[in-house]
Design an enzyme around this catalytic site. Structure first.
Site, PDB file in Angstrom:
ATOM      1  N   TYR A  53      -9.123   2.042  30.243  1.00  0.00           N
ATOM      2  CA  TYR A  53      -9.074   3.330  30.946  1.00  0.00           C
ATOM      3  C   TYR A  53      -8.099   4.304  30.277  1.00  0.00           C
ATOM      4  O   TYR A  53      -8.092   5.484  30.604  1.00  0.00           O
ATOM      5  CB  TYR A  53      -8.678   3.163  32.421  1.00  0.00           C
ATOM      6  CG  TYR A  53      -9.651   2.382  33.271  1.00  0.00           C
ATOM      7  CD1 TYR A  53     -10.874   1.956  32.775  1.00  0.00           C
ATOM      8  CD2 TYR A  53      -9.345   2.053  34.591  1.00  0.00           C
ATOM      9  CE1 TYR A  53     -11.754   1.223  33.552  1.00  0.00           C
ATOM     10  CE2 TYR A  53     -10.223   1.330  35.379  1.00  0.00           C
ATOM     11  CZ  TYR A  53     -11.425   0.909  34.853  1.00  0.00           C
ATOM     12  OH  TYR A  53     -12.281   0.182  35.637  1.00  0.00           O
ATOM     13  N   HIS A 109     -12.517  -8.001  31.776  1.00  0.00           N
ATOM     14  CA  HIS A 109     -13.269  -6.795  32.177  1.00  0.00           C
ATOM     15  C   HIS A 109     -14.787  -7.019  32.146  1.00  0.00           C
ATOM     16  O   HIS A 109     -15.500  -6.607  33.057  1.00  0.00           O
ATOM     17  CB  HIS A 109     -12.872  -5.630  31.266  1.00  0.00           C
ATOM     18  CG  HIS A 109     -13.100  -4.289  31.877  1.00  0.00           C
ATOM     19  ND1 HIS A 109     -12.331  -3.195  31.564  1.00  0.00           N
ATOM     20  CD2 HIS A 109     -14.012  -3.843  32.777  1.00  0.00           C
ATOM     21  CE1 HIS A 109     -12.753  -2.145  32.255  1.00  0.00           C
ATOM     22  NE2 HIS A 109     -13.776  -2.513  32.990  1.00  0.00           N
TER      23      HIS A 109
HETATM   24  N1  LIG Z   1     -14.693  -3.501  36.441  1.00  0.00           N
HETATM   25  C1  LIG Z   1     -15.503  -2.566  36.022  1.00  0.00           C
HETATM   26  O1  LIG Z   1     -16.302  -2.746  35.094  1.00  0.00           O
HETATM   27  C2  LIG Z   1     -15.484  -1.228  36.719  1.00  0.00           C
HETATM   28  C3  LIG Z   1     -16.545  -0.313  36.513  1.00  0.00           C
HETATM   29  C4  LIG Z   1     -16.505   0.889  37.206  1.00  0.00           C
HETATM   30  C5  LIG Z   1     -15.462   1.160  38.074  1.00  0.00           C
HETATM   31  N2  LIG Z   1     -14.435   0.260  38.236  1.00  0.00           N
HETATM   32  C6  LIG Z   1     -13.281   0.547  39.139  1.00  0.00           C
HETATM   33  O2  LIG Z   1     -13.766   0.980  40.387  1.00  0.00           O
HETATM   34  C7  LIG Z   1     -13.187   2.247  40.706  1.00  0.00           C
HETATM   35  C8  LIG Z   1     -14.120   3.059  41.578  1.00  0.00           C
HETATM   36  O3  LIG Z   1     -15.345   3.336  40.918  1.00  0.00           O
HETATM   37  P1  LIG Z   1     -15.725   4.770  40.335  1.00  0.00           P
HETATM   38  O4  LIG Z   1     -14.487   5.512  40.081  1.00  0.00           O
HETATM   39  O5  LIG Z   1     -16.653   4.588  39.214  1.00  0.00           O
HETATM   40  O6  LIG Z   1     -16.612   5.436  41.459  1.00  0.00           O
HETATM   41  P2  LIG Z   1     -16.521   5.624  43.054  1.00  0.00           P
HETATM   42  O7  LIG Z   1     -15.175   5.271  43.567  1.00  0.00           O
HETATM   43  O8  LIG Z   1     -17.720   4.964  43.621  1.00  0.00           O
HETATM   44  O9  LIG Z   1     -16.778   7.190  43.183  1.00  0.00           O
HETATM   45  C9  LIG Z   1     -15.882   8.144  42.696  1.00  0.00           C
HETATM   46  C10 LIG Z   1     -16.508   9.509  42.924  1.00  0.00           C
HETATM   47  O10 LIG Z   1     -16.607   9.750  44.326  1.00  0.00           O
HETATM   48  C11 LIG Z   1     -15.896  10.955  44.640  1.00  0.00           C
HETATM   49  N3  LIG Z   1     -15.227  10.765  45.936  1.00  0.00           N
HETATM   50  C12 LIG Z   1     -14.173   9.956  46.209  1.00  0.00           C
HETATM   51  N4  LIG Z   1     -13.859  10.013  47.508  1.00  0.00           N
HETATM   52  C13 LIG Z   1     -14.725  10.876  48.082  1.00  0.00           C
HETATM   53  C14 LIG Z   1     -14.904  11.348  49.400  1.00  0.00           C
HETATM   54  N5  LIG Z   1     -14.135  10.922  50.402  1.00  0.00           N
HETATM   55  N6  LIG Z   1     -15.896  12.244  49.633  1.00  0.00           N
HETATM   56  C15 LIG Z   1     -16.694  12.682  48.626  1.00  0.00           C
HETATM   57  N7  LIG Z   1     -16.570  12.257  47.341  1.00  0.00           N
HETATM   58  C16 LIG Z   1     -15.603  11.355  47.081  1.00  0.00           C
HETATM   59  C17 LIG Z   1     -14.907  11.145  43.528  1.00  0.00           C
HETATM   60  O11 LIG Z   1     -14.643  12.528  43.411  1.00  0.00           O
HETATM   61  P3  LIG Z   1     -13.192  13.082  43.015  1.00  0.00           P
HETATM   62  O12 LIG Z   1     -12.770  12.337  41.786  1.00  0.00           O
HETATM   63  O13 LIG Z   1     -13.466  14.527  42.822  1.00  0.00           O
HETATM   64  O14 LIG Z   1     -12.276  12.835  44.176  1.00  0.00           O
HETATM   65  C18 LIG Z   1     -15.690  10.621  42.322  1.00  0.00           C
HETATM   66  O15 LIG Z   1     -16.575  11.580  41.844  1.00  0.00           O
HETATM   67  C19 LIG Z   1     -12.940   2.844  39.325  1.00  0.00           C
HETATM   68  O16 LIG Z   1     -12.117   3.981  39.370  1.00  0.00           O
HETATM   69  C20 LIG Z   1     -12.372   1.659  38.609  1.00  0.00           C
HETATM   70  O17 LIG Z   1     -11.016   1.453  38.981  1.00  0.00           O
HETATM   71  C21 LIG Z   1     -14.458  -0.927  37.581  1.00  0.00           C
END
Ligand SMILES: NC(=O)c1ccc[n+]([C@@H]2O[C@H](COP(=O)([O-])OP(=O)(O)OC[C@H]3O[C@@H](n4cnc5c(N)ncnc54)[C@H](OP(=O)(O)O)[C@@H]3O)[C@@H](O)[C@H]2O)c1
Length: 271
Positions: A53, A109
């Site tokens: 990241y 990962h």
């Molecule tokens: N292990 C892996 O391979 C892997 C892969 C993907 C993700 N991850 C982890 O999982 C975490 C979460 O996944 P993600 O970041 O991909 O996606 P997510 O949490 O499913 O979605 C994030 C999106 O939702 C929006 N959002 C957040 N809260 C909201 C709300 N209350 N109302 C409306 N929109 C909202 C955010 O906007 P804003 O940013 O504008 O607030 C962003 O665009 C990652 O950050 C990472 O730490 C791990």
């Protein structure tokens, strides 16, 4: 009932982890530092990052001065660094960037079939013995790979982190994790925004004056998953933690279980 912010999952390692935290993928630079600092002020304790990241230094700056024992830091080693000595070096770099002497949870990962899992777990074992890592887990592992990892070492596989949301209900992994007491972390719990306008989630949310995003998170919480939604504003940070004091009924849980849309938002060949 305890607030979601103080609930913890007891891991197979004997340590426990918060059931709710902040995802930080795509949060970088000054925004990352500001959001992580803000989240901690609001009561977030689990911060999820990864070598890939490119934000561990910013997170390190955001947590400077905070009592380390009150935080739970998860990082992940890139699948390019799963050889024993590569893994140890990658962990040392993460610790250095984060400005800490241990990780609460260190995850593989992505699987890498070119490197036997035994070699990776040997490195993990060393890191645990050196007290550089408290608990070890995996990410993007399906049931078959979880079984292989569990058979390859005495080290408990404490956590699997996989894409999990109403459009990716993936029934077999949660069931396997429950059976083996492996904590399951739901990544992309909002499907990166894809569920925000879902009609079923929106309709159910109206009954509780909640958004579709909050219903998605509440559904995962009631499934027993650990949540790490990413947010880049105080409004979203606050909205995502507002999961106490209301509960989805059995019928509503079932309705979400059967939405019937299958949409992966992370392109992975593994799970
Ligand atoms: N292990 C892996 O391979 C892997 C892969 C993907 C993700 N991850 C982890 O999982 C975490 C979460 O996944 P993600 O970041 O991909 O996606 P997510 O949490 O499913 O979605 C994030 C999106 O939702 C929006 N959002 C957040 N809260 C909201 C709300 N209350 N109302 C409306 N929109 C909202 C955010 O906007 P804003 O940013 O504008 O607030 C962003 O665009 C990652 O950050 C990472 O730490 C791990």
């Amino acid at each position: 009932m305890k607030s979601i912010m103080s609930q913890r999952y007891r891991l197979l390692s004997g340590y426990s982890m918060p059931v709710f935290g902040l995802g930080t993928w795509l949060l970088t630079g000054a925004t990352c530092e500001r959001i992580v600092g803000m989240a901690i002020q609001l009561g977030y304790r689990l911060i999820d990052t990864a070598e890939l990241y490119d934000n561990e230094s910013e997170i390190g700056r955001a947590i400077r001065g905070i009592d380390r024992g009150t935080l739970f830091l998860t990082s992940k080693v890139s699948s390019a660094h799963l050889g024993t000595s590569d893994l140890i070096q990658a962990c040392r770099r993460s610790l250095d960037h984060l400005g800490t002497d241990y990780l609460d949870l260190y995850l593989i990962h992505w699987p890498n079939d070119a490197i036997p899992i035994e070699y990776t777990l040997e490195g993990m074992q060393y890191l645990v013995e050196e007290r550089a890592v408290r608990s070890v887990g995996v990410s993007n592992f399906d049931v078959e790979r979880l079984r292989d990892a569990m058979a390859a070492s005495d080290l408990p596989v404490c956590n699997d982190q996989v894409e999990y949301h109403p459009y990716r209900p993936r029934r077999e992994i949660p069931e396997f994790c429950r059976e083996h007491n492996i904590a399951l972390t739901a990544y992309c719990p909002l499907a990166k925004g894809a569920v925000l306008r879902d009609p079923v989630l929106t309709r159910i949310g109206r009954r509780y004056s909640r958004s579709a995003a909050q219903v998605s998170l509440r559904w995962l919480h009631q499934k027993g998953a650990i949540l790490i939604p990413k947010a880049s504003s105080i409004q979203h940070l606050e909205a995502n933690m507002a999961l106490d004091g209301w509960e989805l009924s059995v019928e509503e849980m079932h309705e979400i279980d059967t939405i019937g849309i299958e949409a992966k938002v992370v392109d992975t060949v593994y799970t």
